[in-house]
Design a protein around this motif. Structure first.
Motif, PDB file in Angstrom:
ATOM      1  N   ASP A   1     115.833  55.847  47.940  1.00 27.83           N
ATOM      2  CA  ASP A   1     114.789  54.879  47.587  1.00 27.83           C
ATOM      3  C   ASP A   1     114.505  53.910  48.726  1.00 27.83           C
ATOM      4  OD1 ASP A   1     114.555  56.037  45.136  1.00 27.83           O
ATOM      5  OD2 ASP A   1     115.793  54.559  44.074  1.00 27.83           O
ATOM      6  N   GLU A   2     115.555  53.472  49.390  1.00 27.99           N
ATOM      7  CA  GLU A   2     115.384  52.496  50.465  1.00 27.99           C
ATOM      8  C   GLU A   2     115.120  53.152  51.811  1.00 27.99           C
ATOM      9  OE1 GLU A   2     117.876  48.774  52.523  1.00 27.99           O
ATOM     10  OE2 GLU A   2     118.836  50.101  51.069  1.00 27.99           O
ATOM     11  N   PHE A   3     115.908  54.151  52.163  1.00 27.74           N
ATOM     12  CA  PHE A   3     115.852  54.676  53.526  1.00 27.74           C
ATOM     13  C   PHE A   3     114.701  55.656  53.746  1.00 27.74           C
ATOM     14  CE2 PHE A   3     117.484  56.726  57.408  1.00 27.74           C
ATOM     15  CZ  PHE A   3     117.832  55.580  58.119  1.00 27.74           C
ATOM     16  N   SER A   4     114.136  56.217  52.683  1.00 30.81           N
ATOM     17  CA  SER A   4     113.005  57.127  52.872  1.00 30.81           C
ATOM     18  C   SER A   4     111.830  56.405  53.522  1.00 30.81           C
ATOM     19  CB  SER A   4     112.571  57.741  51.536  1.00 30.81           C
ATOM     20  OG  SER A   4     112.163  56.734  50.622  1.00 30.81           O
ATOM     21  N   ARG A   5     111.709  55.094  53.274  1.00 30.89           N
ATOM     22  CA  ARG A   5     110.638  54.324  53.918  1.00 30.89           C
ATOM     23  C   ARG A   5     110.877  54.220  55.421  1.00 30.89           C
ATOM     24  NH1 ARG A   5     111.313  51.283  49.101  1.00 30.89           N
ATOM     25  NH2 ARG A   5     112.721  49.829  50.153  1.00 30.89           N
ATOM     26  N   VAL A   6     112.144  54.084  55.804  1.00 34.16           N
ATOM     27  CA  VAL A   6     112.489  54.047  57.232  1.00 34.16           C
ATOM     28  C   VAL A   6     112.170  55.391  57.872  1.00 34.16           C
ATOM     29  CG1 VAL A   6     114.345  53.734  58.906  1.00 34.16           C
ATOM     30  CG2 VAL A   6     114.291  52.339  56.824  1.00 34.16           C
ATOM     31  N   LEU A   7     112.516  56.474  57.187  1.00 33.22           N
ATOM     32  CA  LEU A   7     112.218  57.816  57.701  1.00 33.22           C
ATOM     33  C   LEU A   7     110.721  57.981  57.917  1.00 33.22           C
ATOM     34  CD1 LEU A   7     114.598  60.000  55.494  1.00 33.22           C
ATOM     35  CD2 LEU A   7     114.968  59.208  57.831  1.00 33.22           C
ATOM     36  N   SER A   8     109.932  57.529  56.943  1.00 33.32           N
ATOM     37  CA  SER A   8     108.473  57.641  57.049  1.00 33.32           C
ATOM     38  C   SER A   8     107.945  56.863  58.248  1.00 33.32           C
ATOM     39  CB  SER A   8     107.825  57.132  55.757  1.00 33.32           C
ATOM     40  OG  SER A   8     106.426  57.097  55.881  1.00 33.32           O
ATOM     41  N   GLN A   9     108.405  55.631  58.417  1.00 36.80           N
ATOM     42  CA  GLN A   9     107.926  54.784  59.519  1.00 36.80           C
ATOM     43  C   GLN A   9     108.291  55.365  60.873  1.00 36.80           C
ATOM     44  OE1 GLN A   9     109.744  51.020  58.646  1.00 36.80           O
ATOM     45  NE2 GLN A   9     108.428  50.606  56.885  1.00 36.80           N
ATOM     46  N   GLN A  10     109.527  55.840  61.010  1.00 36.91           N
ATOM     47  CA  GLN A  10     109.966  56.365  62.301  1.00 36.91           C
ATOM     48  C   GLN A  10     109.335  57.721  62.597  1.00 36.91           C
ATOM     49  OE1 GLN A  10     110.898  53.193  62.937  1.00 36.91           O
ATOM     50  NE2 GLN A  10     111.953  54.324  64.545  1.00 36.91           N
ATOM     51  N   MET A  11     109.095  58.533  61.575  1.00 34.72           N
ATOM     52  CA  MET A  11     108.369  59.788  61.777  1.00 34.72           C
ATOM     53  C   MET A  11     106.979  59.508  62.334  1.00 34.72           C
ATOM     54  SD  MET A  11     109.470  61.955  58.371  1.00 34.72           S
ATOM     55  CE  MET A  11     108.066  63.078  58.538  1.00 34.72           C
ATOM     56  N   GLU A  12     106.320  58.514  61.764  1.00 34.96           N
ATOM     57  CA  GLU A  12     104.986  58.138  62.229  1.00 34.96           C
ATOM     58  C   GLU A  12     105.038  57.653  63.680  1.00 34.96           C
ATOM     59  OE1 GLU A  12     100.906  57.270  62.264  1.00 34.96           O
ATOM     60  OE2 GLU A  12     102.085  58.400  60.791  1.00 34.96           O
TER      61      GLU A  12
ATOM     62  N   VAL B   1     122.595  65.724  50.369  1.00 35.47           N
ATOM     63  CA  VAL B   1     121.453  65.016  50.942  1.00 35.47           C
ATOM     64  C   VAL B   1     121.462  63.579  50.445  1.00 35.47           C
ATOM     65  CG1 VAL B   1     118.943  64.924  51.115  1.00 35.47           C
ATOM     66  CG2 VAL B   1     120.103  67.141  51.072  1.00 35.47           C
ATOM     67  N   LEU B   2     121.476  62.645  51.376  1.00 34.23           N
ATOM     68  CA  LEU B   2     121.513  61.226  51.032  1.00 34.23           C
ATOM     69  C   LEU B   2     120.127  60.591  51.032  1.00 34.23           C
ATOM     70  CD1 LEU B   2     124.652  60.244  53.145  1.00 34.23           C
ATOM     71  CD2 LEU B   2     124.553  60.928  50.739  1.00 34.23           C
ATOM     72  N   ALA B   3     119.240  61.102  51.885  1.00 33.31           N
ATOM     73  CA  ALA B   3     117.867  60.587  51.954  1.00 33.31           C
ATOM     74  C   ALA B   3     117.004  61.628  52.640  1.00 33.31           C
ATOM     75  CB  ALA B   3     117.810  59.261  52.710  1.00 33.31           C
ATOM     76  N   GLU B   4     115.743  61.698  52.249  1.00 33.17           N
ATOM     77  CA  GLU B   4     114.818  62.628  52.890  1.00 33.17           C
ATOM     78  C   GLU B   4     113.399  62.137  52.703  1.00 33.17           C
ATOM     79  OE1 GLU B   4     114.568  66.601  51.331  1.00 33.17           O
ATOM     80  OE2 GLU B   4     114.548  65.936  49.253  1.00 33.17           O
ATOM     81  N   PHE B   5     112.518  62.648  53.560  1.00 30.73           N
ATOM     82  CA  PHE B   5     111.091  62.318  53.451  1.00 30.73           C
ATOM     83  C   PHE B   5     110.281  63.454  54.053  1.00 30.73           C
ATOM     84  CE2 PHE B   5     107.069  60.632  55.012  1.00 30.73           C
ATOM     85  CZ  PHE B   5     106.594  60.006  53.869  1.00 30.73           C
ATOM     86  N   SER B   6     109.175  63.795  53.397  1.00 28.50           N
ATOM     87  CA  SER B   6     108.271  64.827  53.895  1.00 28.50           C
ATOM     88  C   SER B   6     106.887  64.228  54.077  1.00 28.50           C
ATOM     89  CB  SER B   6     108.206  66.009  52.914  1.00 28.50           C
ATOM     90  OG  SER B   6     107.327  67.004  53.404  1.00 28.50           O
ATOM     91  N   GLY B   7     106.308  64.436  55.249  1.00 32.37           N
ATOM     92  CA  GLY B   7     104.991  63.899  55.536  1.00 32.37           C
ATOM     93  C   GLY B   7     103.862  64.753  55.014  1.00 32.37           C
ATOM     94  N   THR B   8     104.177  65.972  54.554  1.00 34.12           N
ATOM     95  CA  THR B   8     103.159  66.870  54.024  1.00 34.12           C
ATOM     96  C   THR B   8     103.817  67.820  53.047  1.00 34.12           C
ATOM     97  OG1 THR B   8     101.422  68.465  54.634  1.00 34.12           O
ATOM     98  CG2 THR B   8     103.488  68.579  55.855  1.00 34.12           C
ATOM     99  N   PRO B   9     103.075  68.286  52.023  1.00 35.80           N
ATOM    100  CA  PRO B   9     103.663  69.240  51.075  1.00 35.80           C
ATOM    101  C   PRO B   9     104.152  70.498  51.787  1.00 35.80           C
ATOM    102  CG  PRO B   9     101.626  68.352  50.202  1.00 35.80           C
ATOM    103  CD  PRO B   9     101.712  67.881  51.637  1.00 35.80           C
ATOM    104  N   THR B  10     105.412  70.830  51.605  1.00 38.62           N
ATOM    105  CA  THR B  10     106.015  71.944  52.326  1.00 38.62           C
ATOM    106  C   THR B  10     107.295  72.371  51.628  1.00 38.62           C
ATOM    107  OG1 THR B  10     107.041  72.583  54.410  1.00 38.62           O
ATOM    108  CG2 THR B  10     107.137  70.286  53.830  1.00 38.62           C
ATOM    109  N   ASN B  11     107.776  73.553  51.941  1.00 32.84           N
ATOM    110  CA  ASN B  11     109.062  74.010  51.417  1.00 32.84           C
ATOM    111  C   ASN B  11     110.185  73.764  52.421  1.00 32.84           C
ATOM    112  OD1 ASN B  11     108.353  75.956  53.308  1.00 32.84           O
ATOM    113  ND2 ASN B  11     109.297  77.622  52.150  1.00 32.84           N
ATOM    114  N   ALA B  12     109.963  72.848  53.354  1.00 31.77           N
ATOM    115  CA  ALA B  12     110.969  72.544  54.372  1.00 31.77           C
ATOM    116  C   ALA B  12     112.270  72.070  53.751  1.00 31.77           C
ATOM    117  CB  ALA B  12     110.434  71.487  55.342  1.00 31.77           C
TER     118      ALA B  12
END
Length: 219
Positions: A105-116, A14-25
């Protein structure tokens, strides 16, 4: 939010990840990566209750997300395509040798923005319909995640309900305050009407009793 979790991986790294809510995903996603080895390009979805894990693998790079089933497939796969392009454009060949979580550290912010964006902005779906880029999604295979992970027991996907409960609590409080305000104004109006009614009755009674008498003598 329609898209709740996403990751980018090279193989099982795993190179980058982001979760929008607490989960075991995250745990489930890693099992999916381990159970789908190889570098063959693929678009596949795995269902679990009302959640679906969508997986897009291109040139050895896997982008995965977990979404509500109501999101369908076009939007999640458009999201995955977008993330894949952004990731490759940003890091290039560094993806081939990056360590685990090397871009987090850097790309998780991109994941968050695009998920939104893909979860809440209606333009996301309109744009993808116009581009027509996701025609291949029609051939995506939907499988049950328990079957893929070779589990005899049922794999429970745990999604935290705290945020939903807090939202419902705030909504209930607003409704309660609104109801109390409505009742208070209703009581005030009723009191005013009763006072006016009493005054009218008093006036009528006094006029009947004092009929034919002058006002001073009536008083």
């Amino acid at each position: 939010m329609a898209i709740l979790y996403t990751l980018v991986a090279r193989g099982s790294v795993v190179l980058a990840e982001f979760s929008g809510t607490p989960t075991n995903a995250s745990t489930v996603a890693r099992q999916i990566l381990e159970k789908t080895p190889g570098n063959n390009d693929m678009n596949v979805s795995y269902s679990q209750d009302r959640y679906i894990f969508h997986v897009k693998r291109t040139d050895g790079l896997t982008v995965l997300c977990m979404a509500d089933d109501v999101a369908g497939r076009r939007i999640p796969f458009a999201f995955l395509e977008d993330i894949h392009q952004r990731f490759v454009r940003t890091y290039g060949r560094a993806v081939l040798s990056a360590q685990a979580y090397g871009m987090n550290d850097e790309f998780s912010r991109v994941l968050s923005q695009q998920m939104e964006y893909y979860s809440n902005d209606p333009n996301a779906d309109r744009i993808n319909r116009l581009k027509g880029e996701m025609g291949q999604v029609r051939t995506v295979m939907i499988e049950n995640i328990d079957k893929v992970l070779d589990r005899g027991d049922r794999l429970e996907l745990l999604v935290d309900k705290t945020a939903t409960m807090q939202t419902n609590t705030l909504r209930f409080r607003k409704q309660t305050r609104r109801f109390r305000s409505t009742v208070w104004w209703r009581n005030v109006k009723l009191t005013i009407v009763l006072i006016l009614l009493i005054l009218v009755i008093a006036y009528v009674v006094s006029a009947f009793v004092c009929h034919g008498l002058t006002l001073p003598s009536c008083l």
